[in-house]
Design a protein around this motif. Structure first.
Motif, PDB file in Angstrom:
ATOM      1  N   ARG A   1       0.843  -1.189   0.000  1.00 26.07           N
ATOM      2  CA  ARG A   1       0.000   0.000   0.000  1.00 26.07           C
ATOM      3  C   ARG A   1       0.886   1.250   0.000  1.00 26.07           C
ATOM      4  NH1 ARG A   1      -2.526  -3.278   4.085  1.00 26.07           N
ATOM      5  NH2 ARG A   1      -4.581  -4.036   3.428  1.00 26.07           N
ATOM      6  N   LEU A   2       0.544   2.196  -0.850  1.00 27.07           N
ATOM      7  CA  LEU A   2       1.281   3.456  -0.963  1.00 27.07           C
ATOM      8  C   LEU A   2       0.400   4.591  -0.446  1.00 27.07           C
ATOM      9  CD1 LEU A   2       3.581   5.325  -2.133  1.00 27.07           C
ATOM     10  CD2 LEU A   2       2.265   5.316  -4.272  1.00 27.07           C
ATOM     11  N   TYR A   3       0.945   5.378   0.494  1.00 24.64           N
ATOM     12  CA  TYR A   3       0.232   6.515   1.066  1.00 24.64           C
ATOM     13  C   TYR A   3       0.992   7.800   0.780  1.00 24.64           C
ATOM     14  CZ  TYR A   3      -2.117   2.959   3.971  1.00 24.64           C
ATOM     15  OH  TYR A   3      -2.807   1.867   4.427  1.00 24.64           O
TER      16      TYR A   3
ATOM     17  N   VAL B   1       5.705  10.112   2.422  1.00 19.26           N
ATOM     18  CA  VAL B   1       5.373   8.855   1.753  1.00 19.26           C
ATOM     19  C   VAL B   1       5.488   7.716   2.757  1.00 19.26           C
ATOM     20  CG1 VAL B   1       6.023   7.220  -0.056  1.00 19.26           C
ATOM     21  CG2 VAL B   1       6.174   9.687  -0.486  1.00 19.26           C
ATOM     22  N   LYS B   2       4.473   6.868   2.779  1.00 19.99           N
ATOM     23  CA  LYS B   2       4.550   5.618   3.544  1.00 19.99           C
ATOM     24  C   LYS B   2       4.160   4.477   2.626  1.00 19.99           C
ATOM     25  CE  LYS B   2       1.458   4.238   6.649  1.00 19.99           C
ATOM     26  NZ  LYS B   2       0.704   4.096   7.920  1.00 19.99           N
ATOM     27  N   ILE B   3       4.991   3.445   2.609  1.00 18.44           N
ATOM     28  CA  ILE B   3       4.690   2.226   1.856  1.00 18.44           C
ATOM     29  C   ILE B   3       4.584   1.096   2.872  1.00 18.44           C
ATOM     30  CG2 ILE B   3       5.439   0.637   0.061  1.00 18.44           C
ATOM     31  CD1 ILE B   3       7.181   2.934  -1.057  1.00 18.44           C
ATOM     32  N   THR B   4       3.406   0.530   3.010  1.00 21.23           N
ATOM     33  CA  THR B   4       3.193  -0.579   3.934  1.00 21.23           C
ATOM     34  C   THR B   4       3.320  -1.893   3.175  1.00 21.23           C
ATOM     35  OG1 THR B   4       1.747   0.729   5.362  1.00 21.23           O
ATOM     36  CG2 THR B   4       1.596  -1.664   5.556  1.00 21.23           C
ATOM     37  N   LEU B   5       4.304  -2.678   3.577  1.00 20.70           N
ATOM     38  CA  LEU B   5       4.569  -3.984   2.971  1.00 20.70           C
ATOM     39  C   LEU B   5       3.928  -5.064   3.833  1.00 20.70           C
ATOM     40  CD1 LEU B   5       8.406  -3.507   2.368  1.00 20.70           C
ATOM     41  CD2 LEU B   5       6.529  -2.803   0.857  1.00 20.70           C
TER      42      LEU B   5
ATOM     43  N   ASN C   1       3.151  -6.779   8.771  1.00 17.05           N
ATOM     44  CA  ASN C   1       3.343  -5.498   8.078  1.00 17.05           C
ATOM     45  C   ASN C   1       4.663  -4.845   8.451  1.00 17.05           C
ATOM     46  OD1 ASN C   1       0.826  -5.583   6.771  1.00 17.05           O
ATOM     47  ND2 ASN C   1      -0.202  -4.716   8.547  1.00 17.05           N
ATOM     48  N   PHE C   2       5.188  -4.081   7.494  1.00 18.88           N
ATOM     49  CA  PHE C   2       6.408  -3.304   7.717  1.00 18.88           C
ATOM     50  C   PHE C   2       6.257  -2.002   6.947  1.00 18.88           C
ATOM     51  CE2 PHE C   2      10.698  -2.031   6.351  1.00 18.88           C
ATOM     52  CZ  PHE C   2      11.352  -1.971   7.572  1.00 18.88           C
ATOM     53  N   ASP C   3       6.551  -0.880   7.602  1.00 16.43           N
ATOM     54  CA  ASP C   3       6.383   0.429   6.964  1.00 16.43           C
ATOM     55  C   ASP C   3       7.708   0.997   6.471  1.00 16.43           C
ATOM     56  OD1 ASP C   3       3.665   0.486   7.345  1.00 16.43           O
ATOM     57  OD2 ASP C   3       3.770   1.544   9.262  1.00 16.43           O
ATOM     58  N   VAL C   4       7.685   1.478   5.245  1.00 12.45           N
ATOM     59  CA  VAL C   4       8.804   2.192   4.631  1.00 12.45           C
ATOM     60  C   VAL C   4       8.370   3.655   4.546  1.00 12.45           C
ATOM     61  CG1 VAL C   4      10.152   2.470   2.511  1.00 12.45           C
ATOM     62  CG2 VAL C   4       9.496   0.177   3.300  1.00 12.45           C
ATOM     63  N   GLU C   5       9.153   4.565   5.163  1.00  9.47           N
ATOM     64  CA  GLU C   5       8.718   5.958   5.242  1.00  9.47           C
ATOM     65  C   GLU C   5       9.844   6.919   4.822  1.00  9.47           C
ATOM     66  OE1 GLU C   5       5.629   6.705   8.544  1.00  9.47           O
ATOM     67  OE2 GLU C   5       7.026   5.284   9.438  1.00  9.47           O
ATOM     68  N   PHE C   6       9.472   7.892   4.009  1.00  6.63           N
ATOM     69  CA  PHE C   6      10.429   8.908   3.557  1.00  6.63           C
ATOM     70  C   PHE C   6       9.646  10.113   3.043  1.00  6.63           C
ATOM     71  CE2 PHE C   6       9.682   5.791   0.210  1.00  6.63           C
ATOM     72  CZ  PHE C   6       9.359   6.556  -0.892  1.00  6.63           C
ATOM     73  N   LEU C   7      10.366  11.136   2.597  1.00  7.38           N
ATOM     74  CA  LEU C   7       9.754  12.344   2.043  1.00  7.38           C
ATOM     75  C   LEU C   7      10.097  12.461   0.556  1.00  7.38           C
ATOM     76  CD1 LEU C   7      10.721  14.855   4.879  1.00  7.38           C
ATOM     77  CD2 LEU C   7       8.498  13.807   4.531  1.00  7.38           C
ATOM     78  N   VAL C   8       9.185  13.056  -0.200  1.00  8.74           N
ATOM     79  CA  VAL C   8       9.479  13.404  -1.594  1.00  8.74           C
ATOM     80  C   VAL C   8       9.284  14.900  -1.764  1.00  8.74           C
ATOM     81  CG1 VAL C   8       8.945  11.157  -2.590  1.00  8.74           C
ATOM     82  CG2 VAL C   8       7.113  12.830  -2.296  1.00  8.74           C
ATOM     83  N   GLU C   9      10.144  15.487  -2.576  1.00 12.48           N
ATOM     84  CA  GLU C   9      10.097  16.944  -2.798  1.00 12.48           C
ATOM     85  C   GLU C   9      10.234  17.228  -4.288  1.00 12.48           C
ATOM     86  OE1 GLU C   9      12.012  19.727   0.068  1.00 12.48           O
ATOM     87  OE2 GLU C   9      13.267  20.232  -1.675  1.00 12.48           O
ATOM     88  N   ARG C  10       9.355  18.098  -4.773  1.00 15.39           N
ATOM     89  CA  ARG C  10       9.398  18.432  -6.192  1.00 15.39           C
ATOM     90  C   ARG C  10      10.618  19.291  -6.489  1.00 15.39           C
ATOM     91  NH1 ARG C  10       4.811  20.172  -6.433  1.00 15.39           N
ATOM     92  NH2 ARG C  10       3.735  18.372  -7.311  1.00 15.39           N
TER      93      ARG C  10
ATOM     94  N   ASP D   1       0.941  11.551   2.326  1.00 19.88           N
ATOM     95  CA  ASP D   1       0.416  12.400   3.411  1.00 19.88           C
ATOM     96  C   ASP D   1      -0.779  11.740   4.098  1.00 19.88           C
ATOM     97  OD1 ASP D   1       2.291  14.510   2.990  1.00 19.88           O
ATOM     98  OD2 ASP D   1       1.122  15.144   1.254  1.00 19.88           O
ATOM     99  N   GLY D   2      -0.666  10.460   4.363  1.00 18.93           N
ATOM    100  CA  GLY D   2      -1.691   9.736   5.105  1.00 18.93           C
ATOM    101  C   GLY D   2      -2.854   9.222   4.279  1.00 18.93           C
ATOM    102  N   THR D   3      -2.907   9.562   2.991  1.00 16.56           N
ATOM    103  CA  THR D   3      -3.997   9.115   2.122  1.00 16.56           C
ATOM    104  C   THR D   3      -3.556   7.917   1.285  1.00 16.56           C
ATOM    105  OG1 THR D   3      -4.944  11.337   1.960  1.00 16.56           O
ATOM    106  CG2 THR D   3      -5.548   9.770   0.237  1.00 16.56           C
ATOM    107  N   LEU D   4      -4.342   6.854   1.355  1.00 16.88           N
ATOM    108  CA  LEU D   4      -4.030   5.680   0.543  1.00 16.88           C
ATOM    109  C   LEU D   4      -4.202   6.024  -0.932  1.00 16.88           C
ATOM    110  CD1 LEU D   4      -3.371   2.637   0.307  1.00 16.88           C
ATOM    111  CD2 LEU D   4      -5.839   2.198   0.513  1.00 16.88           C
ATOM    112  N   ALA D   5      -3.118   5.899  -1.690  1.00 23.20           N
ATOM    113  CA  ALA D   5      -3.139   6.285  -3.098  1.00 23.20           C
ATOM    114  C   ALA D   5      -3.124   5.093  -4.046  1.00 23.20           C
ATOM    115  CB  ALA D   5      -1.940   7.181  -3.400  1.00 23.20           C
ATOM    116  N   TYR D   6      -2.511   3.990  -3.608  1.00 23.48           N
ATOM    117  CA  TYR D   6      -2.313   2.865  -4.528  1.00 23.48           C
ATOM    118  C   TYR D   6      -2.155   1.596  -3.709  1.00 23.48           C
ATOM    119  CZ  TYR D   6      -0.958   1.091  -9.175  1.00 23.48           C
ATOM    120  OH  TYR D   6      -0.922   0.460 -10.397  1.00 23.48           O
ATOM    121  N   GLU D   7      -2.733   0.515  -4.190  1.00 16.94           N
ATOM    122  CA  GLU D   7      -2.613  -0.756  -3.478  1.00 16.94           C
ATOM    123  C   GLU D   7      -2.527  -1.920  -4.453  1.00 16.94           C
ATOM    124  OE1 GLU D   7      -5.108  -3.654  -0.409  1.00 16.94           O
ATOM    125  OE2 GLU D   7      -5.701  -1.548  -0.629  1.00 16.94           O
ATOM    126  N   LEU D   8      -1.550  -2.786  -4.222  1.00 16.24           N
ATOM    127  CA  LEU D   8      -1.409  -4.050  -4.940  1.00 16.24           C
ATOM    128  C   LEU D   8      -1.748  -5.181  -3.984  1.00 16.24           C
ATOM    129  CD1 LEU D   8       2.035  -3.518  -6.742  1.00 16.24           C
ATOM    130  CD2 LEU D   8      -0.258  -3.156  -7.701  1.00 16.24           C
TER     131      LEU D   8
END
Length: 326
Positions: free
Chosen positions: A234-236, A305-309, A316-325, A238-245
């Motif tokens: 699952r890809l989040y 960004v949070k990616i929950t594996l 579950n395991f969370d991968v967390e980082f920031l993205v900047e334009r 800013d806390g919003t679920l955006a994409y899920e496989l």
């Protein structure tokens, strides 16, 4: 394709495919060596999804393979060269079929039939279909023996759970008792963001361009020497679920639809496994359960960004980082 009835059997000679409903079809372990939905890049059917799980037989042929539940014989496939090799398919009262592949030999119940059709048709691919409820197997009864027929790099048990019409494969781990190895751990190998490859560091800021970054992740579960694919991602933003496989089910009509889920950087050749999961829409797939990219439209200049594996044992395991334009 040639059809012949032999002793009441339909013989098809083909010149050129939550709840613990089942037990593990091997007594060893059980040690999982490959998971459902993994990327497979080789084979005579082209790049494809792994439609079952692999269970260790300690790299030995001749290990008894067991019926996962009470059932009756549906089909035997005799083929040393096809992707599955020698196969047995059973049907069960619970509404599913199970498939056991790469067999070196078959149960004594069907051995004579197998030998007779091989003598008749030779080394071509042969499919023998059996009338419903004529040859029964009890749960735990030997149906065949482990081998490396087909495209198996080493002897093992390949096990699938299918719908009655075999149009859909299900993750067998959803039907088996969960046995979690004590050393099983998540491993995040790297990220791809907008085509640039990075080492993952928690909390790091990664640059992107455009409205929403295209993120791919190379992550696995490792247990001993075994590298396993993931169950759910699952890809989040800013806390919003955006994409899920989700790899719970895969229809057979998507067998080769791997490029909707994996990037072309992915490699699986029997000894090396390096699969990159796409966390952005590109090609359609039923494995994509959530896609809110159109709703989000454009991220702020900087986003969390949070990616929950989720692994095959539903941890579950969370991968967390920031993205900047940029």
């Amino acid at each position: 394709m040639k059809k012949i009835f032999l002793m009441g059997l339909l013989v098809v000679a083909v010149l050129s495919f939550g709840t613990s409903f089942f037990i593990y079809p091997v007594e060893i372990g059980p040690i999982l060596t490959a998971s459902f939905g993994e990327f497979r890049g080789t084979g005579n059917r082209g790049p494809h999804f792994h439609m079952g799980i692999d269970l260790s037989t300690n790299m030995r042929s001749g290990v008894p393979i067991l019926a996962a539940a009470d059932g009756w014989l549906v089909r035997v496939e005799i083929d040393e060269d096809d992707i599955y090799g020698n196969v047995i398919v059973l049907e069960h009262e619970n509404g599913y079929r199970t498939l056991y592949a790469h067999l070196s030999d078959f149960s004594s119940k069907v051995q004579d039939i197998v030998r007779s059709v091989v003598n008749e048709f030779g080394k071509r691919r042969i499919v023998v279909e059996f009338p419903e409820k004529t040859i029964f197997f009890k749960v735990g009864e030997v149906i065949g023996f482990s081998g490396r027929t087909g495209e198996a790099a080493q002897p093992h048990c390949h096990f699938e759970v299918r719908s009655l019409d075999e149009s859909v494969c299900y993750d067998p781990m959803d039907f088996l008792p969960l046995v979690i190895p004590s050393d099983a751990r998540f491993e995040v190998r790297s990220l791809i963001i907008d085509g640039e490859r990075y080492t993952y560091s928690p909390g790091r800021v990664y640059l992107f361009k455009g409205d929403i970054p295209k993120i791919a992740i190379n992550a696995v579960t490792v247990s001993g020497r075994n590298v396993l694919g993931l169950k759910r991602i699952r890809l989040y933003f800013d806390g919003t679920l955006a994409y899920e496989l989700d790899f719970s089910t895969i229809p057979w009509n998507e067998f080769n639809n791997v490029w909707a889920i994996y990037t072309r950087d992915s490699v699986s050749d029997g000894y090396t496994y390096s699969a990159w999961y796409k966390l952005y829409p590109e090609l359609g797939s039923s494995l994509v359960k959530v896609n809110r990219f159109a709703e989000i439209a454009r991220l702020p200049k900087q986003s969390r960004v949070k990616i929950t594996l989720t692994d095959v044992w539903n941890r579950n395991f969370d991968v967390e980082f920031l993205v900047e334009r940029r």
